[in-house]
Scaffold this motif. Structure first.
Motif, PDB file in Angstrom:
ATOM      1  N   GLN A   6      -8.174   6.598   5.214  1.00 14.70           N
ATOM      2  CA  GLN A   6      -8.682   7.969   5.374  1.00 14.70           C
ATOM      3  C   GLN A   6      -9.919   8.213   4.504  1.00 14.70           C
ATOM      4  O   GLN A   6     -10.785   9.003   4.862  1.00 14.70           O
ATOM      5  CB  GLN A   6      -7.596   8.984   5.017  1.00 14.70           C
ATOM      6  N   ALA A  61      -5.259  20.184  -4.121  1.00 10.18           N
ATOM      7  CA  ALA A  61      -5.542  18.753  -4.111  1.00 10.18           C
ATOM      8  C   ALA A  61      -5.126  18.189  -2.765  1.00 10.18           C
ATOM      9  O   ALA A  61      -4.146  18.633  -2.172  1.00 10.18           O
ATOM     10  CB  ALA A  61      -4.787  18.052  -5.231  1.00 10.18           C
ATOM     11  N   ARG A  62      -5.909  17.237  -2.247  1.00 10.75           N
ATOM     12  CA  ARG A  62      -5.571  16.582  -0.979  1.00 10.75           C
ATOM     13  C   ARG A  62      -5.600  15.084  -1.194  1.00 10.75           C
ATOM     14  O   ARG A  62      -6.564  14.550  -1.738  1.00 10.75           O
ATOM     15  CB  ARG A  62      -6.589  16.925   0.104  1.00 10.75           C
ATOM     16  N   SER A  63      -4.538  14.417  -0.782  1.00 11.33           N
ATOM     17  CA  SER A  63      -4.489  12.964  -0.972  1.00 11.33           C
ATOM     18  C   SER A  63      -4.969  12.244   0.294  1.00 11.33           C
ATOM     19  O   SER A  63      -4.829  12.751   1.400  1.00 11.33           O
ATOM     20  CB  SER A  63      -3.073  12.521  -1.330  1.00 11.33           C
ATOM     21  N   PHE A  64      -5.571  11.079   0.093  1.00  5.38           N
ATOM     22  CA  PHE A  64      -6.110  10.289   1.201  1.00  5.38           C
ATOM     23  C   PHE A  64      -5.778   8.805   1.004  1.00  5.38           C
ATOM     24  O   PHE A  64      -5.953   8.278  -0.100  1.00  5.38           O
ATOM     25  CB  PHE A  64      -7.638  10.436   1.281  1.00  5.38           C
ATOM     26  N   THR A  65      -5.324   8.158   2.052  1.00  2.00           N
ATOM     27  CA  THR A  65      -5.141   6.709   1.998  1.00  2.00           C
ATOM     28  C   THR A  65      -6.514   6.044   1.936  1.00  2.00           C
ATOM     29  O   THR A  65      -7.545   6.702   2.169  1.00  2.00           O
ATOM     30  CB  THR A  65      -4.423   6.189   3.250  1.00  2.00           C
ATOM     31  N   ARG A 104     -14.404  12.407   4.674  1.00  2.00           N
ATOM     32  CA  ARG A 104     -13.303  13.342   4.440  1.00  2.00           C
ATOM     33  C   ARG A 104     -13.195  13.725   2.965  1.00  2.00           C
ATOM     34  O   ARG A 104     -12.787  14.840   2.634  1.00  2.00           O
ATOM     35  CB  ARG A 104     -11.984  12.738   4.918  1.00  2.00           C
ATOM     36  N   ARG A 112       0.475   5.352  -1.955  1.00  2.00           N
ATOM     37  CA  ARG A 112       0.727   6.531  -1.145  1.00  2.00           C
ATOM     38  C   ARG A 112       1.698   7.462  -1.866  1.00  2.00           C
ATOM     39  O   ARG A 112       1.556   8.688  -1.850  1.00  2.00           O
ATOM     40  CB  ARG A 112       1.289   6.083   0.201  1.00  2.00           C
ATOM     41  N   ARG A 129       1.716  19.089   3.326  1.00  2.00           N
ATOM     42  CA  ARG A 129       0.853  17.948   3.618  1.00  2.00           C
ATOM     43  C   ARG A 129       1.161  16.781   2.687  1.00  2.00           C
ATOM     44  O   ARG A 129       1.257  15.639   3.099  1.00  2.00           O
ATOM     45  CB  ARG A 129      -0.617  18.363   3.452  1.00  2.00           C
ATOM     46  N   GLU A 130       1.322  17.081   1.407  1.00  2.00           N
ATOM     47  CA  GLU A 130       1.558  16.022   0.423  1.00  2.00           C
ATOM     48  C   GLU A 130       2.978  15.482   0.506  1.00  2.00           C
ATOM     49  O   GLU A 130       3.209  14.289   0.301  1.00  2.00           O
ATOM     50  CB  GLU A 130       1.238  16.528  -0.985  1.00  2.00           C
ATOM     51  N   SER A 176       5.839   7.057   3.296  1.00  2.00           N
ATOM     52  CA  SER A 176       5.778   5.723   2.697  1.00  2.00           C
ATOM     53  C   SER A 176       7.102   4.991   2.886  1.00  2.00           C
ATOM     54  O   SER A 176       7.129   3.765   2.895  1.00  2.00           O
ATOM     55  CB  SER A 176       5.435   5.822   1.203  1.00  2.00           C
ATOM     56  N   GLN A 184      -1.209   4.631  13.569  1.00  2.00           N
ATOM     57  CA  GLN A 184      -1.684   3.439  14.279  1.00  2.00           C
ATOM     58  C   GLN A 184      -1.026   3.291  15.647  1.00  2.00           C
ATOM     59  O   GLN A 184      -1.624   2.753  16.570  1.00  2.00           O
ATOM     60  CB  GLN A 184      -1.406   2.190  13.435  1.00  2.00           C
ATOM     61  N   LYS A 206      -8.786  -3.001  12.221  1.00  2.00           N
ATOM     62  CA  LYS A 206      -8.221  -1.714  11.774  1.00  2.00           C
ATOM     63  C   LYS A 206      -6.854  -1.886  11.122  1.00  2.00           C
ATOM     64  O   LYS A 206      -6.015  -0.982  11.169  1.00  2.00           O
ATOM     65  CB  LYS A 206      -8.104  -0.706  12.949  1.00  2.00           C
ATOM     66  N   ASP A 207      -6.628  -3.056  10.530  1.00  2.00           N
ATOM     67  CA  ASP A 207      -5.386  -3.271   9.802  1.00  2.00           C
ATOM     68  C   ASP A 207      -5.553  -2.828   8.351  1.00  2.00           C
ATOM     69  O   ASP A 207      -6.654  -2.840   7.805  1.00  2.00           O
ATOM     70  CB  ASP A 207      -5.000  -4.755   9.840  1.00  2.00           C
ATOM     71  N   ILE A 208      -4.418  -2.477   7.730  1.00  2.00           N
ATOM     72  CA  ILE A 208      -4.423  -2.075   6.325  1.00  2.00           C
ATOM     73  C   ILE A 208      -4.607  -3.326   5.463  1.00  2.00           C
ATOM     74  O   ILE A 208      -3.953  -4.336   5.679  1.00  2.00           O
ATOM     75  CB  ILE A 208      -3.085  -1.395   5.963  1.00  2.00           C
ATOM     76  N   ARG A 222      -2.502   0.162  20.728  1.00  2.00           N
ATOM     77  CA  ARG A 222      -2.328  -0.998  19.845  1.00  2.00           C
ATOM     78  C   ARG A 222      -0.953  -1.636  20.017  1.00  2.00           C
ATOM     79  O   ARG A 222      -0.795  -2.845  19.862  1.00  2.00           O
ATOM     80  CB  ARG A 222      -2.525  -0.590  18.377  1.00  2.00           C
ATOM     81  N   THR A 256       0.809  -1.216   0.000  1.00  2.00           N
ATOM     82  CA  THR A 256       0.000   0.000   0.000  1.00  2.00           C
ATOM     83  C   THR A 256       0.842   1.266   0.000  1.00  2.00           C
ATOM     84  O   THR A 256       0.312   2.359  -0.230  1.00  2.00           O
ATOM     85  CB  THR A 256      -0.952   0.026   1.208  1.00  2.00           C
ATOM     86  N   SER A 257       2.142   1.144   0.269  1.00  2.00           N
ATOM     87  CA  SER A 257       2.986   2.340   0.189  1.00  2.00           C
ATOM     88  C   SER A 257       3.085   2.820  -1.258  1.00  2.00           C
ATOM     89  O   SER A 257       3.325   3.997  -1.497  1.00  2.00           O
ATOM     90  CB  SER A 257       4.372   2.060   0.760  1.00  2.00           C
ATOM     91  N   ARG A 315       6.986   2.934   5.971  1.00  2.00           N
ATOM     92  CA  ARG A 315       5.993   1.887   5.819  1.00  2.00           C
ATOM     93  C   ARG A 315       6.630   0.680   5.121  1.00  2.00           C
ATOM     94  O   ARG A 315       6.358  -0.465   5.463  1.00  2.00           O
ATOM     95  CB  ARG A 315       4.826   2.442   4.987  1.00  2.00           C
ATOM     96  N   ILE A 316       7.488   0.971   4.158  1.00  2.00           N
ATOM     97  CA  ILE A 316       8.185  -0.113   3.448  1.00  2.00           C
ATOM     98  C   ILE A 316       9.150  -0.830   4.388  1.00  2.00           C
ATOM     99  O   ILE A 316       9.122  -2.054   4.506  1.00  2.00           O
ATOM    100  CB  ILE A 316       8.928   0.469   2.215  1.00  2.00           C
ATOM    101  N   MET A 373       2.896  13.011   3.220  1.00  2.00           N
ATOM    102  CA  MET A 373       2.240  11.784   2.762  1.00  2.00           C
ATOM    103  C   MET A 373       3.225  10.944   1.956  1.00  2.00           C
ATOM    104  O   MET A 373       3.305   9.726   2.102  1.00  2.00           O
ATOM    105  CB  MET A 373       1.026  12.167   1.916  1.00  2.00           C
ATOM    106  N   LEU A 374       3.987  11.624   1.105  1.00  2.00           N
ATOM    107  CA  LEU A 374       4.959  10.927   0.258  1.00  2.00           C
ATOM    108  C   LEU A 374       6.064  10.288   1.099  1.00  2.00           C
ATOM    109  O   LEU A 374       6.334   9.088   0.990  1.00  2.00           O
ATOM    110  CB  LEU A 374       5.566  11.934  -0.731  1.00  2.00           C
ATOM    111  N   MET A 400      -0.152   8.940  -5.132  1.00  2.00           N
ATOM    112  CA  MET A 400      -1.218   9.907  -4.856  1.00  2.00           C
ATOM    113  C   MET A 400      -0.643  11.227  -4.347  1.00  2.00           C
ATOM    114  O   MET A 400      -1.139  12.306  -4.689  1.00  2.00           O
ATOM    115  CB  MET A 400      -2.253   9.343  -3.883  1.00  2.00           C
ATOM    116  N   ALA A 401       0.425  11.158  -3.543  1.00  2.00           N
ATOM    117  CA  ALA A 401       1.030  12.401  -3.054  1.00  2.00           C
ATOM    118  C   ALA A 401       1.633  13.173  -4.213  1.00  2.00           C
ATOM    119  O   ALA A 401       1.497  14.401  -4.294  1.00  2.00           O
ATOM    120  CB  ALA A 401       2.090  12.090  -1.999  1.00  2.00           C
TER     121      ALA A 401
END
Lengths: 423, 423
Positions: free
Chosen positions: A99, A92-96, A120, A75, B64-65, B72, B99, A144-146, B120, A71-72, B75-76, B68-69, A78-79
């Motif tokens: 989100q 523009a606003r990005s959302f996972t 949102r 991310r 913000r973006e 990631s 999380q 609540k896991d991805i 969590r 899923t990264s 996350r990897i 977001m970028l 979209m960013a």
């Protein structure tokens, strides 16, 4: 104000240049007076690169962590798309997926969407911003896991969001110009289909057309979302997938919409099955327990002398080994003689809502295939589809023969079309 | 059961091999009977690669973006570390900053942690799993947007989690063996410091030592979390940063803990400032309004004949141009004559809690630097630190002279030490 959901596949956001081009297209839609919500896939081959990394670490990555990893990719894209829009002077606003309120089951790698609560996204749109949403991903309802949605996931995200936001249409952008009457790599004279019904598109997706995934079309049909399948590399109109093609247009419509083919199946024949009540059920329930989806099934008439019959079926070749294993386990119980496996086959399907009211479609198809010197191994039909199984080497010939027999050939080759879509 | 929080920097998770090595180290800690929570940075140069992508799309990405970028990246790495642990037969679960309950301000790119609600994480640990948490990131309290913590962010995440989980210690892993009495690239005979107080570590961080970021040490001091700074490439003990070095150890402790240096500063001299009440305040409030952090300040005695004075100060060289612009705006109001800018300077600092009780440290330092033929341009002191500004070319010589003068040189070169830590 009319709301459009746009979805861009991996090839449409493969690099910075592609992302800037996509941003211009999005902004053009916004300038034209629409509210716009955009769903993006991961950039180009980035998902494969992440899978490769995972493989270097462990041969069997846990599903939860694989989903976190993959899923990264969205991310990142979209960013970058949001940034590119920002540089054109639009917000523009990005959302996972989480989100964006994409709530799913907990089946990592193949989660199903349970609900979409796009509060949102709606808020961003109401404030005049363009919302960019990560495709292919959600968050599981309980833990609540991805999660990821599996094949066709980004298209499904787009349609689900379009439904939840009550959008006027959902545009699916990739590197192909739309849905064609056949794969132009096999039939260069194939034509773009301007409009097709959900039903026909479902049959095409189930018959090997890779333009849209079955789940996405089912979702669109259920919520009545018009889909527009088109290329992000041109301004040409693509193919509209809608609830029904109107009468006036119907007059112009050919009997047959297109010819699809599928090279990914294999055929298993269960030889010498006792011809008794309940035996077929035993065979297919043993396959169902192993979560194997069977496609076409043919049972021969039993030879009276032996009271035994053969049952053949097709399934995804990827499940072949599992199916054989599952069947061998029940061999003694069922009492069949042997199993035959053949993955050198292919399926060719003729699809068209028009065939309902035109008799003789079946014979015309069989004649055309026979005239091309091709042997038909299995047949299955629905109200608006006829599928035949042929030898793998004969697929191209059967597609071309069917395409010509139903007068689908264009006078000229319309466009260069690229390979299949991403996820 | 004792709980350890471990943090691994980018070089420790740079590729699949490094990740597997880190996984073994984590599992070894778990096998030794500890509960383990791990904070990871992004892999190697991946953050730079993402920044590069952003730059290709737009010269000024919205914060913000960009957050977001960049998030990631962790996350990897966290998913891969969790997978690698899984392949060793232990359960690991990865969590994003959001999380993990890392609640921050909304200042994108430089957010501050407001609260940590690690429900969590605690749950995972209670169930026997190893929790892997993305460093450097959180979620803003009001807007629920993804944020990043800025420089030193992953270390701060680790210490904040350690505090919230009431951990027994926080281990900070990088590619350096610990805190040294000086940079071993300048002073090959520099020694690893086995134990140092928060206060001294704070002064070191403020004086240019890049081993730990100021914020992380402040956080550790506030919550009394013992830090262990060590290398992920060896099993050697590193440097403990603790509330106070005990008496018995104190006897063994040298007066001076180490010599730090900083090449990143510049000096501005405001020439011909009217020697009146409130003028200095005007100068520094104009800088504060531009969010420029001034470090050392020196005001010369005014020449009685002119009633004018010069004020010199140091600041991060990166802020130099902004500072000059801010000052020029108030030149007429304040009535100073001119500005002089010099970025060919450096700061050398002597740090040691022991200097409190030993007079003569200052003169011994000045003597040593003078004996090396180096001119001191500015001086500033705290209770446990003396800093001098010298020409940039003289930094290495001043560090070596101070190191020798306070008998910090080891008999032998202890270790090969690599470059600075990541974020």
């Amino acid at each position: 104000m009319a709301l459009i959901v746009q979805k861009y596949g991996g090839s449409s956001v493969a690099d910075a240049e592609a992302i800037k081009r996509v941003a211009q297209r999005i902004v053009a839609q916004k300038k034209a007076g629409y509210d716009v919500v955009v769903v993006v896939s991961a950039m180009g081959d980035s998902t494969d690169e992440l899978l490769d990394l995972a493989e270097q670490v462990t041969p069997l990555p846990p599903g939860r962590e694989l989903d976190m990893l993959l899923t990264s990719g969205e991310r990142i894209s979209m960013a970058l798309v949001a940034m590119a829009i920002g540089s054109l002077g639009y917000e523009a606003r990005s959302f996972t997926g989480s989100q964006a309120g994409v709530i799913t089951t907990a089946a990592h790698g193949n989660a199903k969407i349970i609900d979409v609560t796009p509060g949102r996204i709606q808020e961003a749109v109401d404030e005049g911003a363009i919302a960019i949403v990560a495709g292919f991903q959600g968050v599981s309802e309980d833990s609540k896991d991805i999660t990821t949605l599996g094949r066709g996931g980004s298209d499904t995200t787009a349609v689900a969001l379009a439904a939840a936001l009550n959008a006027d249409a959902c545009e699916i952008y990739s590197d192909v110009d739309g849905v064609f009457t056949a794969d132009p790599r096999i039939v260069p004279s194939a034509r773009r289909i301007p409009k097709v019904s959900y039903e026909e598109m479902l049959e095409m997706a189930a018959s090997g057309s890779k333009i849209l995934h079955l789940r996405c079309v089912e979702y669109a049909r259920r919520y009545g979302i018009p889909l527009h399948v088109r290329s992000s590399f041109s301004q040409k109109p693509g193919t509209w997938v809608v609830s029904e093609v109107e009468e006036s247009e119907g007059m112009e419509q050919p009997i047959i919409s297109g010819v699809a083919h599928d090279r990914s199946e294999a055929k298993i024949t269960v030889v010498g099955v006792p011809d008794q009540v309940g035996v077929a059920a035993k065979i297919f329930s043993s396959l169902a327990e192993s979560e194997i989806n069977v496609d076409m099934i043919v049972q021969n008439v039993s030879a009276a002398s032996t009271a035994r019959t053969d049952i053949s079926f097709t399934l995804p070749a990827a499940d072949g080994q599992n199916a054989l294993t599952a069947l061998k386990k029940v061999q003694d119980d069922i009492g069949f003689e042997s199993l035959r496996y053949d993955d050198q086959i292919g399926k060719v399907s003729l699809i068209g809502a028009g065939m309902r009211s035109y008799p003789g479609v079946t014979s015309r198809l069989f004649d055309a295939i026979a005239a091309a010197g091709i042997n038909i191994e299995m047949i299955s039909t629905s109200e608006i589809r006829i599928s035949v199984v042929v030898e793998q080497d004969a697929i191209d010939g059967a597609v071309a023969a069917a395409h010509t027999a139903f007068e689908l050939d264009s006078d000229q080759v319309e466009a260069v079309v690229y390979g299949g879509t991403g996820r």
